[in-house]
Design an enzyme around this catalytic site. Structure first.
Site, PDB file in Angstrom:
ATOM      1  N   SER A 200      11.505   2.994   7.683  1.00  0.00           N
ATOM      2  CA  SER A 200      11.342   1.562   7.873  1.00  0.00           C
ATOM      3  C   SER A 200      12.158   1.131   9.078  1.00  0.00           C
ATOM      4  O   SER A 200      13.096   1.830   9.487  1.00  0.00           O
ATOM      5  CB  SER A 200      11.800   0.802   6.627  1.00  0.00           C
ATOM      6  OG  SER A 200      11.781  -0.599   6.849  1.00  0.00           O
TER       7      SER A 200
ATOM      8  N   HIS B 112      -1.209   1.023  13.321  1.00  0.00           N
ATOM      9  CA  HIS B 112      -1.651   2.384  13.040  1.00  0.00           C
ATOM     10  C   HIS B 112      -1.674   3.261  14.292  1.00  0.00           C
ATOM     11  O   HIS B 112      -1.256   4.419  14.255  1.00  0.00           O
ATOM     12  CB  HIS B 112      -3.026   2.380  12.383  1.00  0.00           C
ATOM     13  CG  HIS B 112      -3.011   1.864  10.986  1.00  0.00           C
ATOM     14  ND1 HIS B 112      -4.156   1.751  10.220  1.00  0.00           N
ATOM     15  CD2 HIS B 112      -1.999   1.410  10.205  1.00  0.00           C
ATOM     16  CE1 HIS B 112      -3.839   1.259   9.028  1.00  0.00           C
ATOM     17  NE2 HIS B 112      -2.541   1.044   9.006  1.00  0.00           N
TER      18      HIS B 112
ATOM     19  N   LYS C 278      -6.680   3.217   5.852  1.00  0.00           N
ATOM     20  CA  LYS C 278      -7.789   2.508   6.487  1.00  0.00           C
ATOM     21  C   LYS C 278      -7.354   1.061   6.741  1.00  0.00           C
ATOM     22  O   LYS C 278      -6.431   0.566   6.063  1.00  0.00           O
ATOM     23  CB  LYS C 278      -9.052   2.597   5.614  1.00  0.00           C
ATOM     24  CG  LYS C 278      -8.884   2.001   4.200  1.00  0.00           C
ATOM     25  CD  LYS C 278      -9.044   0.500   4.205  1.00  0.00           C
ATOM     26  CE  LYS C 278      -8.435  -0.141   3.004  1.00  0.00           C
ATOM     27  NZ  LYS C 278      -8.220  -1.587   3.211  1.00  0.00           N
TER      28      LYS C 278
ATOM     29  N   ILE D 158       0.826  -1.200   0.000  1.00  0.00           N
ATOM     30  CA  ILE D 158       0.000   0.000   0.000  1.00  0.00           C
ATOM     31  C   ILE D 158       0.863   1.254   0.000  1.00  0.00           C
ATOM     32  O   ILE D 158       0.505   2.283  -0.582  1.00  0.00           O
ATOM     33  CB  ILE D 158      -0.975  -0.005   1.205  1.00  0.00           C
ATOM     34  CG1 ILE D 158      -2.134   0.967   0.980  1.00  0.00           C
ATOM     35  CG2 ILE D 158      -0.266   0.275   2.510  1.00  0.00           C
ATOM     36  CD1 ILE D 158      -3.139   0.516  -0.032  1.00  0.00           C
TER      37      ILE D 158
END
Length: 339
Positions: free
Chosen positions: A36, A78, A96, A15
């Site tokens: 990262s 998240h 999302k 994504i």
């Protein structure tokens, strides 16, 4: 303020790559850096998309040349990733599902408001030209009062049980990954939800492999939504009124046409092309809001995100799906960032 908005991407998975591609198609956007937990992964990413490679999320969010941070890690990460960026004073666009549950989402929204920082869930389908055209048609009264929305999204996932789609540690399951799309548009079109009825097939790893949902909205309308990791569904969305219906055609989340069918039999198809891979439209909106000093987008408000997370919490309660984050806010062993 520079001419281009400088983005930092947190994560290097699928994504994140799609978002980086969208930045290339957005004229006033620039990829400034990628963070990262593995420098080699960040280096590889920047070789393809540009920007500076950072060996930690902390280094990325504190980089002085990053204006906005896009969080593209798995669902359970998240909460901690968005909090990290907000604490560093950066506005955030978070993929999302925004968080695993509403409780986490409420804490992040409160933090963004306290710090007066922009925060938005990356529900890119809310900003597609196709949905804007659907809203225009509905508002025109052509199909009458909208009474029902039917939407589905699904495919046969050919992955092993350790893959994030089936792994509960990574927030796996059809609902968080796929079901959120039809649910979000149903709520956008019909308004707040009063009641929820859900059923699911729970797979051997303990996550939902397909789920069916019936919602009754406070305005009187009803929506029927389904998602599946077992079957290739038509992935269409239909908005039906008293005098006809509008269909966002196959793969509604990527459709470039909508079809209007009236009760008198007259039909037409309207082109609704989008830019690049479709993510560009949410990038444009996030940048517009950030430049205007807004802390949320009117097209995907904090209240929208919190309400949707609440609906999904109730769906999960009914189908018996729980995650570690439901009992603890932060995981002591963060999952891999690959999304």
């Amino acid at each position: 303020m520079t001419d281009k908005v400088r983005w930092g991407i947190l994560g290097t998975g699928k994504i994140a790559k799609a978002f980086a591609s969208a930045l290339k198609d957005t004229p006033d956007a620039r990829l400034a850096g990628v963070g990262s937990r593995n420098l080699a992964s960040a280096d590889w990413f920047t070789r393809e998309f540009g920007g500076t490679a950072y060996a930690s999320y902390e280094d990325l969010v504190h980089a002085p040349d990053v204006d906005l941070v896009y969080v593209g890690t798995p669902h359970p990460m998240h909460y901690e990733n968005v909090r990290l960026a907000l604490e560093a004073g950066k506005g955030v666009l978070c993929e999302k599902a925004f968080t695993v549950n509403r409780r986490q989402a409420e804490e992040l929204v409160q933090l963004a408001r306290e710090k007066n920082l922009f925060l938005m869930e990356a529900m890119w389908t809310r900003f597609l030209p196709a949905l804007a055209e659907v809203r225009r048609i509905v508002d025109s009264g052509e199909i009458g009062t909208v009474r029902q929305v039917n939407a589905d999204l699904g495919f046969k996932a050919e992955f092993g049980p350790a893959h994030r789609l089936f792994n509960p540690v990574l927030g796996g399951g059809a609902l968080l990954d796929l079901g959120i799309y039809p649910l979000s548009i149903a709520v956008a079109l019909l308004g707040p939800v009063d009641t929820v009825l859900a059923h699911a097939d729970i797979g051997p790893t303990g996550v939902d492999e397909q789920t069916g949902i019936l919602l009754r909205h406070s305005g009187g309308g009803m929506s029927v939504c389904s998602c599946s990791l077992r079957a290739r569904l038509p992935s269409e969305l239909t908005i039906a009124g008293e005098r006809g219906h509008v269909r966002m055609n196959t793969m509604f989340y990527r459709t470039q046409t909508v079809t209007v069918v009236r009760a008198d039999g007259i039909a037409r198809t309207v082109p609704t092309p989008y830019i690049g891979n479709g993510y560009v439209h949410e990038v444009i909106e996030a940048q517009r809001c950030w430049r205007a000093g807004l802390i949320e987008s009117p097209g995907m408000t904090h209240a929208d995100t919190l309400a949707l997370m609440g609906v999904m919490d109730e769906i999960r309660r009914q189908i018996g799906l729980t995650y570690d984050a439901d009992s603890t806010q932060l995981s002591s062993t963060p999952p891999k960032e690959n999304e």
